[in-house]
Write an enzyme that holds these catalytic residues in place. Structure first.
Site, PDB file in Angstrom:
ATOM      1  N   GLY A 236       0.815  -1.213   0.000  1.00 30.21           N
ATOM      2  CA  GLY A 236       0.000   0.000   0.000  1.00 30.21           C
ATOM      3  C   GLY A 236       0.845   1.257   0.000  1.00 30.21           C
ATOM      4  N   SER A 237       1.818   1.323  -0.917  1.00 31.60           N
ATOM      5  CA  SER A 237       2.825   2.383  -0.826  1.00 31.60           C
ATOM      6  C   SER A 237       2.751   3.439  -1.918  1.00 31.60           C
ATOM      7  CB  SER A 237       4.220   1.760  -0.802  1.00 31.60           C
ATOM      8  OG  SER A 237       4.360   0.730  -1.762  1.00 31.60           O
ATOM      9  N   THR A 238       1.614   3.550  -2.610  1.00 32.28           N
ATOM     10  CA  THR A 238       1.516   4.560  -3.658  1.00 32.28           C
ATOM     11  C   THR A 238       0.966   5.891  -3.156  1.00 32.28           C
ATOM     12  OG1 THR A 238      -0.680   3.770  -4.318  1.00 32.28           O
ATOM     13  CG2 THR A 238       1.229   2.844  -5.487  1.00 32.28           C
TER      14      THR A 238
ATOM     15  N   GLY B 218       1.924   4.950   3.506  1.00 27.59           N
ATOM     16  CA  GLY B 218       2.776   3.989   2.820  1.00 27.59           C
ATOM     17  C   GLY B 218       3.807   4.664   1.937  1.00 27.59           C
TER      18      GLY B 218
ATOM     19  N   SER C  84      -3.255   1.059  14.229  1.00 26.86           N
ATOM     20  CA  SER C  84      -3.867   2.379  14.413  1.00 26.86           C
ATOM     21  C   SER C  84      -4.289   2.532  15.861  1.00 26.86           C
ATOM     22  CB  SER C  84      -5.104   2.507  13.519  1.00 26.86           C
ATOM     23  OG  SER C  84      -5.865   3.656  13.851  1.00 26.86           O
TER      24      SER C  84
ATOM     25  N   TYR D   6     -13.328  -1.189  10.897  1.00 27.55           N
ATOM     26  CA  TYR D   6     -11.932  -0.765  10.733  1.00 27.55           C
ATOM     27  C   TYR D   6     -11.150  -0.998  12.024  1.00 27.55           C
ATOM     28  CZ  TYR D   6      -7.955   2.442  10.340  1.00 27.55           C
ATOM     29  OH  TYR D   6      -6.695   2.996  10.344  1.00 27.55           O
TER      30      TYR D   6
END
Length: 265
Positions: free
Chosen positions: A14-16, A20, A141, A154
């Site tokens: 999830g690094s775009t 991330g 989180s 979540y």
């Protein structure tokens, strides 16, 4: 103290965008070769270009894969079979009432937020153990500790991240591989800005001002009384990914601005 990750290969899911992307930049700045992963080729290219603007000598590779699926994970494994550092950052969130959340939405959140990290850890950790060194970091989180009433699905998945990371750390006792989780609080990302777009339009405040207002309204226990910057979260990950953190494992480290009102997590 100098964080030096030269010669290390880091996988960041999830690094775009968002946290991330910030983690990818922090690891690259510390000398790691970083694999940027996203579902769309254009987004992967944009993320790599963004990091290169700030870190011109960054060593980066891109993989297009949906890590919320088993097929997507396999595509990553074929492209990048090993890693020294694994950051399980992939996650989705939204505001939805418990009674309006159907089974399939619970399943989608669990697959993306929990199982993706399980799959990646199961694959990459064996090689780390063989090399007697490795770092696994789960991005949980503060919502995994203080479950928000309007984001129960979540928060539940983020609590699961803590359970997996702590259990895996114990499973890897004495191997030289550490496993930790971080607990960001509200952080000023594109995703948060999108979540607040209606409030921004109604209030006339800037996105940054609205994010800080959200923290003071929805997370009044926050000590910093603002949304964190992405770099403030990424810096903690860079430390945990480094040799300097060798005695830290099985931990859940807060970078929540003091939202969780407790002496411990």
């Amino acid at each position: 103290m100098k964080i030096d990750l030269s010669g290390k290969l880091a996988i960041v899911s999830g690094s775009t965008a968002g946290i991330g992307l910030g983690i990818g930049k922090a690891l690259a700045l510390s000398g790691a070769t970083v694999v940027i992963i996203g579902r769309a080729a254009a987004k992967v290219d944009e993320a790599i270009a963004a990091i290169k603007r700030d870190v011109p000598d960054a060593q980066l590779r891109g993989v297009v894969a949906d890590l919320g699926t088993a097929d997507g994970a396999q595509r990553l494994f074929e492209a990048e079979p090993r890693a020294d550092i694994l950051v399980n950052n992939l996650g989705i969130f939204n505001e939805v009432d418990f009674f309006d959340t159907p089974d399939e939405e619970w399943t989608r959140f669990y697959e993306v937020n929990v199982i993706s990290g399980v799959r990646l850890s199961r694959h990459y950790v064996n090689d780390m153990v063989a090399n007697k060194w490795g770092r696994v970091i789960f991005v949980s989180s503060e919502s995994g500790v203080a479950i928000p009433a309007n984001m129960i699905n979540y928060g539940t998945t983020k609590a699961a991240n803590l359970a997996v990371s702590h259990g895996l750390a114990k499973r890897l006792a004495g191997t030289g591989v550490t496993v930790n989780a971080i607990l960001p609080g509200p952080t000023f990302t594109d995703g948060v800005e999108e979540m607040l777009k209606d409030a921004i339009a109604e209030s006339g405040r800037s996105a940054r001002e609205e994010a800080d207002h959200f923290v003071r309204r929805a997370r009044p226990s926050s000590i910093i009384q603002r949304a964190a910057e992405v770099d403030e979260v990424a810096n903690l990950v860079a430390y945990l990914a480094s040799p300097l953190s060798s005695a830290t494992t099985g931990a859940a480290l807060r970078v929540d601005g003091g939202v969780v009102d407790s002496l411990a997590i």
